[in-house]
Scaffold this active site. Sequence first.
Site, PDB file in Angstrom:
ATOM      1  N   GLU A  35       0.840  -1.211   0.000  1.00 18.88           N
ATOM      2  CA  GLU A  35       0.000   0.000   0.000  1.00 18.88           C
ATOM      3  C   GLU A  35       0.868   1.251   0.000  1.00 18.88           C
ATOM      4  OE1 GLU A  35      -3.934  -0.658   2.575  1.00 18.88           O
ATOM      5  OE2 GLU A  35      -2.225  -1.793   3.325  1.00 18.88           O
ATOM      6  N   SER A  84      32.750  17.295  21.769  1.00 14.85           N
ATOM      7  CA  SER A  84      32.779  15.877  22.094  1.00 14.85           C
ATOM      8  C   SER A  84      32.329  15.711  23.544  1.00 14.85           C
ATOM      9  CB  SER A  84      34.208  15.384  21.887  1.00 14.85           C
ATOM     10  OG  SER A  84      34.241  14.008  22.062  1.00 14.85           O
ATOM     11  N   GLU A 115      20.647   8.628  28.691  1.00 10.48           N
ATOM     12  CA  GLU A 115      20.183   8.048  27.415  1.00 10.48           C
ATOM     13  C   GLU A 115      21.316   7.249  26.781  1.00 10.48           C
ATOM     14  OE1 GLU A 115      19.765  12.203  26.370  1.00 10.48           O
ATOM     15  OE2 GLU A 115      20.722  11.797  24.431  1.00 10.48           O
ATOM     16  N   LYS A 117      24.265   5.995  24.493  1.00 11.03           N
ATOM     17  CA  LYS A 117      25.249   6.653  23.624  1.00 11.03           C
ATOM     18  C   LYS A 117      25.391   5.766  22.399  1.00 11.03           C
ATOM     19  CE  LYS A 117      29.846   8.680  23.719  1.00 11.03           C
ATOM     20  NZ  LYS A 117      30.276   8.222  22.423  1.00 11.03           N
ATOM     21  N   ASP A 119      26.572   4.181  19.045  1.00 10.58           N
ATOM     22  CA  ASP A 119      27.905   4.080  18.467  1.00 10.58           C
ATOM     23  C   ASP A 119      27.827   4.254  16.954  1.00 10.58           C
ATOM     24  OD1 ASP A 119      30.565   3.817  18.512  1.00 10.58           O
ATOM     25  OD2 ASP A 119      30.607   1.651  18.819  1.00 10.58           O
ATOM     26  N   LYS A 321      31.108   5.195  29.760  1.00  4.98           N
ATOM     27  CA  LYS A 321      31.376   4.223  28.688  1.00  4.98           C
ATOM     28  C   LYS A 321      31.467   2.804  29.228  1.00  4.98           C
ATOM     29  CE  LYS A 321      33.569   5.457  25.059  1.00  4.98           C
ATOM     30  NZ  LYS A 321      33.929   6.196  23.950  1.00  4.98           N
ATOM     31  N   CYS A 418      60.306 -29.570  16.650  1.00  6.98           N
ATOM     32  CA  CYS A 418      61.068 -30.818  16.523  1.00  6.98           C
ATOM     33  C   CYS A 418      61.746 -30.970  15.169  1.00  6.98           C
ATOM     34  CB  CYS A 418      60.169 -32.025  16.795  1.00  6.98           C
ATOM     35  SG  CYS A 418      58.961 -32.311  15.488  1.00  6.98           S
TER      36      CYS A 418
HETATM   37  S1  IVH Z   1      25.233  14.500  23.368  1.00  7.05           S
HETATM   38  C1  IVH Z   1      28.250  18.265  23.272  1.00  7.05           C
HETATM   39  N1  IVH Z   1      24.001  12.254  23.207  1.00  7.05           N
HETATM   40  O1  IVH Z   1      29.018  10.741  21.136  1.00  7.05           O
HETATM   41  C2  IVH Z   1      28.143  16.858  22.884  1.00  7.05           C
HETATM   42  N2  IVH Z   1      26.045  12.441  22.049  1.00  7.05           N
HETATM   43  O2  IVH Z   1      31.752  10.915  22.192  1.00  7.05           O
HETATM   44  C3  IVH Z   1      26.725  16.474  22.942  1.00  7.05           C
HETATM   45  N3  IVH Z   1      26.685  10.438  20.788  1.00  7.05           N
HETATM   46  O3  IVH Z   1      29.977  13.598  19.422  1.00  7.05           O
HETATM   47  C4  IVH Z   1      26.607  15.103  22.547  1.00  7.05           C
HETATM   48  N4  IVH Z   1      24.924   9.232  21.319  1.00  7.05           N
HETATM   49  O4  IVH Z   1      28.317  12.010  18.230  1.00  7.05           O
HETATM   50  C5  IVH Z   1      25.078  12.922  22.830  1.00  7.05           C
HETATM   51  N5  IVH Z   1      22.739  10.317  23.136  1.00  7.05           N
HETATM   52  C6  IVH Z   1      23.818  10.996  22.763  1.00  7.05           C
HETATM   53  C7  IVH Z   1      24.791  10.444  21.924  1.00  7.05           C
HETATM   54  C8  IVH Z   1      25.905  11.192  21.587  1.00  7.05           C
HETATM   55  C9  IVH Z   1      26.036   9.265  20.634  1.00  7.05           C
HETATM   56  C10 IVH Z   1      27.993  10.777  20.181  1.00  7.05           C
HETATM   57  C11 IVH Z   1      28.051  12.141  19.592  1.00  7.05           C
HETATM   58  C12 IVH Z   1      29.215  12.812  20.274  1.00  7.05           C
HETATM   59  C13 IVH Z   1      30.002  11.636  20.734  1.00  7.05           C
HETATM   60  C14 IVH Z   1      30.932  11.983  21.870  1.00  7.05           C
END
Ligand code: IVH
Length: 674
Positions: A35, A84, A115, A117, A119, A321, A418
């Site tokens: 659809e 970062s 929340e 992170k 990858d 981490k 050997c």
């Molecule tokens: S907040 C000022 N939230 O992790 C930076 N980053 O190692 C705010 N990343 O550059 C980033 N999940 O690309 C944020 N839930 C999340 C994330 C996240 C993945 C990445 C992001 C950042 C890197 C830092």
Amino acid sequence: MADSARIEIEKLKSKIRYHERLYYVENNPEISDAEFDQLMGCLRELEEQNPKLKTDDSPTQRVGETVVDDLLAVEHNPSSPMLSLSNTYNIDDLEKFDERVKKIIGVNSFDYTAEPKIDGLGVSLVYKNNKFMSGATRGDGKRGDNISANLKTIRSVPLYVDSKEQFGRFEVRGEVFMRRKTFEEVNKQRKREGKPQFANARNCAAGSVRHLDPKITHDRNLDIMIYSLIVTDKDASLIQSQKAQSHSQAMSLLKAMGFKVPDVRAGLDLTGVLDVVKEYESKRSDLEYEIDGLVIKVDNYNYQQKLGATSKFPRWAIAFKYPAKQATTMVVDIKVQVGRTGALTPVADLQPILIAGSTVSRATLHNEDEIARKDIRIGDTVFIEKGGDVIPKIVSVILSKRTGVEKRFRMPSHCPYCGSTVFRIKGEAVSRCCGLACPAQINERVRHFVSRHAMDIENVGPALIDQLHGRKLISDPADIYHLTKEQLADLDRMAEVSALNVINSIEKSKHRPLERLVYSLGIRHIGVRGAQLLASVFLSMDNLINANHKDIENIHELGPSTAESVTQFFSQHDNLDMIEKLRSAKVNMFSDIGNAGVSLVGKHFVITGTLKNMTRNNAKNRVESQGGRVTSVVTQKTDYLVVGDNPGSKLRIAEKIGTVQLDEDTFLAMLGDV
Ligand code: IVH
């Protein structure tokens, strides 16, 4: 005509956007794929008929045709570079972060969010008047690459935010990622095409989102999670001032606007944060995509502003981490190990590296073909991964790090231990040393012989075996039984007491049942279970030595190749001589199953009621160790019902079917206990 077409097109676009959001963002489709395709087909046709009505934000315009030579650089908003995150791996650091935050904002009670992170690869997306305008990679934080065409191909990126409100200009930032399943499919496809494998989903996502051909990006089925809203333009104050005064509110707003956002937990204190850390640690591997930790953020925007940022990291957020399962290191050398069957296994010596909490300095390479397939050379920089098992593996070579001085590995033509010839049977991947007296093989054979599931000889470890062999006191496992206390006491680091301990352990092991002895011989294809089956069928070493191929092959669970290796083993003079040496040392050569003269192999047992002499689990293990099965339901297949005290309904069923019943004493006799 054009007006009615315009209305029709707008209606269709809005309908398609709605279904794209249900399917790709909320994972909750209302209509079938067919659809959906039909709606897209209608829109495409109308747009073909009215080319002027074809707009950039139309769902038909996700995949552009243009292949570019290079990606163009773009500046990020100078007042909000893409920073970062500072990392932490332990709770102490998280507590320090909390203390720092409290000190700077001067408040003790405030909320954190936590929340996943994700990858993947950080990107920025700019919208104006609800329309997606452009997108870029993070790059160095100040400048990234324009990847607008590629981001458009990601179906969870709204090309137009359907809302009554005009949102002016705003920017969202998020992580582009690839689901594990998609990653496996991409790698499988590449394998079929003979192309190099991506080391992990992250690299694959990064390569795909920066691809010069948006069609390829589209095929890679990428996804995105938006993790922040950046509002610096006064046009967008609507979002900032009225709706979102905190990160969690911004995320709710973005979700309502149709963006895919991560699972943001709000209203947390430090204890609450730690609960989420633990929760995700355990469910991490079940997620559809990889996460490398959690991001903990101070929720309130005013506090965020007060905390500010260093040149690299915001002070209001931190990444907790989880230990990495992958790492990059260098192959310093490739050596070969010789196993007890003479198999040569190449092993990579790696530059030591911390991975998932422990230092790794070696990785198995399996065999020559595997090395050739992955094209691993000495001096290469490689990706290593620690999977479910303890031994890490090399996933792939980072070809861009090759300098040209790397050396290819060649399987030696002679055994490094050997000097005997190394041969490889046609059609087999394994190379073998053909030296019967090979010290490496002997050491491995003895190590196996004394190991826990074999003869379980305590106090005889690898170092002692090396010494015994080095001093020519043993040349096969049976020699262990002919060692004297004086010979042992004479060894390095061996006092009289320890020599006596060793002698006692050796003595004790002479009484182990046949199945352990069979396992300890190290016959190819014979593991613990196979040895149990052989011992329970043949009952004595002599019967087993004289067994023919058919007798063995006929045992349920064993097959022709096992039968072949067993008969082959007992046809060798050296092996028979060794068994005679064991016999002369009075090592037990009988199964303790044989006492009642009944073989339990393949027999189905059911137990009902309470047994006096053992637990039900114990009974089950005993039956299984002799080749039988214990099930919980009485059926026509059941051979014996063991009846304990207070039997249950199973007894009635057994009576009806006519199953043979055993009281506990008879059962014990069958197990060989009386
Ligand atoms: S907040 C000022 N939230 O992790 C930076 N980053 O190692 C705010 N990343 O550059 C980033 N999940 O690309 C944020 N839930 C999340 C994330 C996240 C993945 C990445 C992001 C950042 C890197 C830092």
